[in-house]
Write a protein that holds these residues in place. Structure first.
Motif, PDB file in Angstrom:
ATOM      1  N   GLY A  32       0.770  -1.228   0.000  1.00  0.00           N
ATOM      2  CA  GLY A  32       0.000   0.000   0.000  1.00  0.00           C
ATOM      3  C   GLY A  32       0.797   1.269   0.000  1.00  0.00           C
ATOM      4  O   GLY A  32       0.241   2.355   0.183  1.00  0.00           O
ATOM      5  N   LEU A  33       2.124   1.184  -0.183  1.00  0.00           N
ATOM      6  CA  LEU A  33       2.994   2.358  -0.191  1.00  0.00           C
ATOM      7  C   LEU A  33       3.822   2.386  -1.461  1.00  0.00           C
ATOM      8  O   LEU A  33       4.153   1.329  -2.025  1.00  0.00           O
ATOM      9  CB  LEU A  33       3.931   2.354   1.018  1.00  0.00           C
ATOM     10  CG  LEU A  33       3.295   2.453   2.407  1.00  0.00           C
ATOM     11  CD1 LEU A  33       4.355   2.191   3.475  1.00  0.00           C
ATOM     12  CD2 LEU A  33       2.663   3.827   2.611  1.00  0.00           C
ATOM     13  N   ILE A  34       4.173   3.573  -1.916  1.00  0.00           N
ATOM     14  CA  ILE A  34       5.156   3.711  -2.993  1.00  0.00           C
ATOM     15  C   ILE A  34       6.532   3.687  -2.353  1.00  0.00           C
ATOM     16  O   ILE A  34       6.867   4.541  -1.528  1.00  0.00           O
ATOM     17  CB  ILE A  34       4.940   5.016  -3.775  1.00  0.00           C
ATOM     18  CG1 ILE A  34       3.605   4.970  -4.527  1.00  0.00           C
ATOM     19  CG2 ILE A  34       6.091   5.248  -4.756  1.00  0.00           C
ATOM     20  CD1 ILE A  34       3.291   6.242  -5.284  1.00  0.00           C
ATOM     21  N   VAL A  35       7.336   2.687  -2.724  1.00  0.00           N
ATOM     22  CA  VAL A  35       8.647   2.530  -2.093  1.00  0.00           C
ATOM     23  C   VAL A  35       9.775   3.050  -2.983  1.00  0.00           C
ATOM     24  O   VAL A  35      10.890   3.261  -2.504  1.00  0.00           O
ATOM     25  CB  VAL A  35       8.907   1.055  -1.719  1.00  0.00           C
ATOM     26  CG1 VAL A  35       7.896   0.591  -0.686  1.00  0.00           C
ATOM     27  CG2 VAL A  35       8.873   0.155  -2.948  1.00  0.00           C
ATOM     28  N   GLU A  36       9.491   3.266  -4.281  1.00  0.00           N
ATOM     29  CA  GLU A  36      10.528   3.823  -5.148  1.00  0.00           C
ATOM     30  C   GLU A  36       9.896   4.479  -6.355  1.00  0.00           C
ATOM     31  O   GLU A  36       8.884   4.009  -6.897  1.00  0.00           O
ATOM     32  CB  GLU A  36      11.531   2.744  -5.592  1.00  0.00           C
ATOM     33  CG  GLU A  36      12.729   3.342  -6.336  1.00  0.00           C
ATOM     34  CD  GLU A  36      13.909   2.399  -6.438  1.00  0.00           C
ATOM     35  OE1 GLU A  36      14.993   2.850  -6.843  1.00  0.00           O
ATOM     36  OE2 GLU A  36      13.748   1.195  -6.111  1.00  0.00           O
ATOM     37  N   ASP A  37      10.487   5.586  -6.770  1.00  0.00           N
ATOM     38  CA  ASP A  37      10.085   6.345  -7.948  1.00  0.00           C
ATOM     39  C   ASP A  37      11.359   6.618  -8.726  1.00  0.00           C
ATOM     40  O   ASP A  37      12.258   7.311  -8.232  1.00  0.00           O
ATOM     41  CB  ASP A  37       9.399   7.643  -7.509  1.00  0.00           C
ATOM     42  CG  ASP A  37       8.989   8.526  -8.681  1.00  0.00           C
ATOM     43  OD1 ASP A  37       9.298   8.179  -9.834  1.00  0.00           O
ATOM     44  OD2 ASP A  37       8.348   9.574  -8.430  1.00  0.00           O
ATOM     45  N   LEU A  38      11.445   6.072  -9.945  1.00  0.00           N
ATOM     46  CA  LEU A  38      12.692   6.196 -10.690  1.00  0.00           C
ATOM     47  C   LEU A  38      12.423   6.213 -12.184  1.00  0.00           C
ATOM     48  O   LEU A  38      11.381   5.736 -12.644  1.00  0.00           O
ATOM     49  CB  LEU A  38      13.646   5.053 -10.347  1.00  0.00           C
ATOM     50  CG  LEU A  38      13.322   3.639 -10.868  1.00  0.00           C
ATOM     51  CD1 LEU A  38      14.548   2.748 -10.747  1.00  0.00           C
ATOM     52  CD2 LEU A  38      12.157   3.005 -10.138  1.00  0.00           C
ATOM     53  N   PRO A  39      13.357   6.755 -12.985  1.00  0.00           N
ATOM     54  CA  PRO A  39      13.224   6.708 -14.439  1.00  0.00           C
ATOM     55  C   PRO A  39      13.267   5.262 -14.918  1.00  0.00           C
ATOM     56  O   PRO A  39      13.940   4.408 -14.329  1.00  0.00           O
ATOM     57  CB  PRO A  39      14.427   7.511 -14.942  1.00  0.00           C
ATOM     58  CG  PRO A  39      14.866   8.323 -13.773  1.00  0.00           C
ATOM     59  CD  PRO A  39      14.546   7.521 -12.563  1.00  0.00           C
ATOM     60  N   VAL A  40      12.571   4.990 -16.014  1.00  0.00           N
ATOM     61  CA  VAL A  40      12.486   3.603 -16.489  1.00  0.00           C
ATOM     62  C   VAL A  40      13.852   3.080 -16.906  1.00  0.00           C
ATOM     63  O   VAL A  40      14.127   1.873 -16.820  1.00  0.00           O
ATOM     64  CB  VAL A  40      11.474   3.504 -17.641  1.00  0.00           C
ATOM     65  CG1 VAL A  40      12.023   4.148 -18.914  1.00  0.00           C
ATOM     66  CG2 VAL A  40      11.074   2.068 -17.901  1.00  0.00           C
ATOM     67  N   GLY A  41      14.735   3.968 -17.342  1.00  0.00           N
ATOM     68  CA  GLY A  41      16.063   3.527 -17.740  1.00  0.00           C
ATOM     69  C   GLY A  41      16.882   2.977 -16.591  1.00  0.00           C
ATOM     70  O   GLY A  41      17.855   2.233 -16.801  1.00  0.00           O
ATOM     71  N   GLU A  42      16.517   3.311 -15.352  1.00  0.00           N
ATOM     72  CA  GLU A  42      17.237   2.827 -14.178  1.00  0.00           C
ATOM     73  C   GLU A  42      16.580   1.604 -13.552  1.00  0.00           C
ATOM     74  O   GLU A  42      17.117   1.045 -12.593  1.00  0.00           O
ATOM     75  CB  GLU A  42      17.313   3.952 -13.125  1.00  0.00           C
ATOM     76  CG  GLU A  42      18.009   5.209 -13.592  1.00  0.00           C
ATOM     77  CD  GLU A  42      19.499   4.988 -13.761  1.00  0.00           C
ATOM     78  OE1 GLU A  42      20.045   4.098 -13.091  1.00  0.00           O
ATOM     79  OE2 GLU A  42      20.116   5.696 -14.580  1.00  0.00           O
ATOM     80  N   LEU A  43      15.417   1.192 -14.077  1.00  0.00           N
ATOM     81  CA  LEU A  43      14.660   0.134 -13.418  1.00  0.00           C
ATOM     82  C   LEU A  43      15.434  -1.178 -13.355  1.00  0.00           C
ATOM     83  O   LEU A  43      15.547  -1.799 -12.294  1.00  0.00           O
ATOM     84  CB  LEU A  43      13.323  -0.071 -14.151  1.00  0.00           C
ATOM     85  CG  LEU A  43      12.464  -1.246 -13.680  1.00  0.00           C
ATOM     86  CD1 LEU A  43      12.046  -1.045 -12.232  1.00  0.00           C
ATOM     87  CD2 LEU A  43      11.234  -1.400 -14.574  1.00  0.00           C
ATOM     88  N   LEU A  44      15.974  -1.608 -14.479  1.00  0.00           N
ATOM     89  CA  LEU A  44      16.590  -2.927 -14.527  1.00  0.00           C
ATOM     90  C   LEU A  44      18.056  -2.930 -14.125  1.00  0.00           C
ATOM     91  O   LEU A  44      18.616  -3.992 -13.860  1.00  0.00           O
ATOM     92  CB  LEU A  44      16.449  -3.505 -15.939  1.00  0.00           C
ATOM     93  CG  LEU A  44      15.005  -3.621 -16.465  1.00  0.00           C
ATOM     94  CD1 LEU A  44      14.987  -4.223 -17.850  1.00  0.00           C
ATOM     95  CD2 LEU A  44      14.157  -4.436 -15.511  1.00  0.00           C
ATOM     96  N   GLY A  45      18.657  -1.766 -14.044  1.00  0.00           N
ATOM     97  CA  GLY A  45      20.067  -1.770 -13.712  1.00  0.00           C
ATOM     98  C   GLY A  45      20.464  -0.900 -12.554  1.00  0.00           C
ATOM     99  O   GLY A  45      21.551  -1.087 -12.005  1.00  0.00           O
ATOM    100  N   GLY A  46      19.614   0.031 -12.135  1.00  0.00           N
ATOM    101  CA  GLY A  46      20.040   0.976 -11.112  1.00  0.00           C
ATOM    102  C   GLY A  46      19.037   1.202 -10.019  1.00  0.00           C
ATOM    103  O   GLY A  46      19.066   2.259  -9.375  1.00  0.00           O
TER     104      GLY A  46
END
Length: 631
Positions: free
Chosen positions: A527-541
């Motif tokens: 029920g919480l947002i635990v991370e907000d990041l650009p999609v380019g960083e999703l799989l590697g960063g």
């Protein structure tokens, strides 16, 4: 057995409904009728029975408001005094009808198969018999008089009540918990009392309340025909019979008993409507106090629009018992932006999207510190018009199987855009063509079952495009589709965004899909947002251990086929199970004492990045995965 919190919630909804104009009207009418029934005979009983041969058949006057009857008795006093016997006999007949209907209604679920089928067949035949003829038939059998009329009217109500209860009981009797109770050896009487009746109580009570108005009319009708109350007793129907021949001489004397029947019948209808509103989604909502909000952290500034199309602060979805499925999330979606929302099942993704669209199912409650869409405050006015389009996972749940697809699309234009029927139909064909459905004129005349799964999904997208949506919410739009159709639908969403400039909120379990379509990713857990990041960083960063765990469970083109796929140990917490500390701590191999004691807030980690973790993963721990590897 109903949950005690649910009962409390029902009482609260009833209290709020009684404070609405409808509730105040119904409550006032009930109190007025009750006072007349209780005090009328005591105050006006002697006046109603007093015979005055010098005042026979007089018209309305100051001494006799409605005039007098053939024996000089005051008609107004007799109408007031007749309130008590009329209500008493009506309620007695209602008890017979409701009691008999409940017995016949639950019987097929507790007796053997053959007796149950026989009872169902008998009820079906009685329901098919015209109600008025059945009532007169029973009145003839029981004979003239008060007792016969009560039984006739009460038994006439039994078949429709029994049919309703049978239908409701059949839907409950097939539930898993009823089967489990049978396996455990629960007795038939206990089965009915504990498992069947509590789950059908609400619609049964509503039906009984509204049917009582019909019983009042039916009983008064029998008395009017001379088959009910007999002299010297009288009720409203009997008074109407006595004064009908004087309707042209003294209309008030004849119309007063009839008006009493109509108004009291409306009162029963109002009571049923109040109960219906209190028991359903139409109940007025009270603002629910949420948990204390901490002061805004970095990245959670004051709620000014700043050009954001959607802005939510402290968005919560609460269910009875105080269980929060969405626990105060904050998010922004800019105009034209594509945002992905990912997480395990039960993390609150779909409920968050439904909360934005005011579609959270009952009995869920939505509250927020700030909730704005396109500059409008959704807390004050949740109507979105055609500014928001929803694309659900199962298009068959969004399309009526009995209506032609073109007609369903055209209805959107007629209702929201005020288009004529012909213009709306032409626009529906145009929208079907816009989503690459071949021969849209022919397809518009077909029903949903004649479409393939991919075509149905396209039709739902076309429905959203009947207006000019500023935001498209796509909830798992490709889950049930094969890879070829999935690629086509994703391409279509991209084309729609490019042509209309709409923003996109894509909910998905598939990280590769999110990587292909979205520009930014929101990761939800418990029920919480635990991370907000650009999609380019999703799989590697990714910085949050949960996000990295999600990425680790998704195979890529370079994954060793002989290697066992990674899994996340444990299970996500249920709503209400979360306490102090990070909700992911019990499953996290990086958790320390602080993680179990303090809840981390979403804070800035760099340009366009936020994370809710006390010990985020650093750049040194990045993997060599790339977005292209899963595309």
């Amino acid at each position: 057995m109903p949950h005690p919190h649910y009962d409390s919630s029902l009482r609260h909804r009833l209290g709020r409904t009684l404070r609405t104009p409808l509730g105040v009207t119904a409550l006032t009418a009930c109190l007025l009728v009750a006072l007349v029934a209780v005090l009328g005979p005591a105050l006006l009983g002697d006046r109603a029975a007093q015979i005055d041969t010098d005042a026979i058949n007089q018209g309305s006057s100051a001494a006799h408001l409605l005039g007098t009857d053939q024996l000089g008795r005051d008609i107004a006093a007799r109408v007031v005094v007749a309130t008590r016997p009329t209500l008493r006999l009506t309620l007695l007949a209602a008890v017979i009808g409701v009691g008999g209907g409940l017995l016949l209604g639950v019987a097929p679920a507790v007796v053997g198969r053959r007796p149950g089928r026989l009872i169902t067949a008998v009820v079906g035949v009685l329901v098919a018999f015209p109600g008025l003829l059945f009532l007169l038939f029973l009145a003839t059998i029981f004979g003239v008089g008060t007792t016969g009329a009560v039984f006739a009217v009460g038994l006439a109500m039994v078949p429709p009540m029994a049919r309703l209860v049978q239908n409701l009981t059949a839907s409950v009797a097939g539930s898993d918990y009823v089967a489990a109770a049978r396996i455990l050896g629960v007795g038939r009487f206990r089965m009915v009392v504990r498992h069947l009746l509590p789950n059908i109580a609400e619609p049964s009570v509503l039906f009984a309340t509204q049917a009582t108005g019909g019983i009042l009319v039916a009983f008064s009708g029998l008395s009017f025909l001379g088959l009910g109350v007999q002299p010297p007793q009288y009720d409203w129907g009997r008074l109407l019979n006595e004064q009908l021949n004087r309707v042209f001489v003294n209309p008030a004397a004849a119309l007063a008993p009839g008006a009493a029947v109509v108004l009291t019948g409306l009162m029963f209808g109002l009571v049923g409507e109040v109960l219906a509103q209190a028991g359903g989604r139409r109940a007025p909502r009270a603002a629910e106090p949420g948990p204390p909000r901490p002061s805004p952290a970095a990245g959670e500034t004051a709620a000014t629009d700043d050009g954001a199309l959607v802005r939510a602060r402290g968005l919560r979805v609460t269910f009875p018992g105080g269980r929060q499925a969405v626990r105060g999330i904050s998010l922004d979606i800019d105009a034209g932006e594509a945002v992905g929302l990912v997480g395990e099942s039960g993390s609150g993704k779909s409920l968050s999207a439904l909360a934005l669209a005011d579609l959270v199912p009952h009995p869920g409650r939505v509250s927020a510190d700030t909730l704005r869409f396109d500059g409008a405050d959704l807390r004050a006015d949740p109507r979105l018009g055609t500014g928001l389009a929803m694309v659900f996972q199962d298009p068959m749940a969004s399309l009526n199987p009995a209506l032609r697809v073109g007609r369903q699309l055209a209805e959107v234009a007629e209702v929201h855009l005020g288009a004529s029927r012909a213009r709306a139909a032409a626009l529906a064909v145009d929208r079907l063509g816009a989503v690459r459905i071949a021969a849209p004129e022919r397809r518009a005349r077909q029903r949903p079952h004649e479409y393939s799964g991919g075509m149905r999904q396209r039709a739902v997208i076309a429905m959203g495009l009947m207006g000019r949506p500023r935001l498209i919410i796509a909830d798992e739009p490709t889950t049930a589709l094969d890879t070829v159709v999935q690629k086509q639908v994703l391409g279509l969403l991209a084309e729609v965004r490019e042509e209309s400039g709409a923003a996109l909120l894509l909910i998905s379990h598939d990280l590769a899909v999110v990587a292909q379509v979205c520009e930014r990713v929101l990761v939800m857990y418990a029920g919480l947002i635990v991370e907000d990041l650009p999609v380019g960083e999703l799989l590697g960063g990714a910085a949050h251990p949960y996000t990295r765990a999600l990425v680790g469970t998704a195979p890529t083109m370079t994954t060793d086929p002989g290697k066992e796929l990674a899994t996340i140990p444990g299970r996500p917490p249920e709503p209400g199970e979360t306490g102090a500390g990070c909700p992911f701590a019990p499953r996290c191999d990086r958790a320390r004492n602080r993680c179990h004691e303090d809840t981390p807030r979403l804070t800035d980690l760099g340009p366009g990045r936020r994370v809710a973790c006390w010990y985020p993963v650093g750049p040194a721990a990045t993997t060599s995965r790339t977005v292209e590897a899963t595309s």
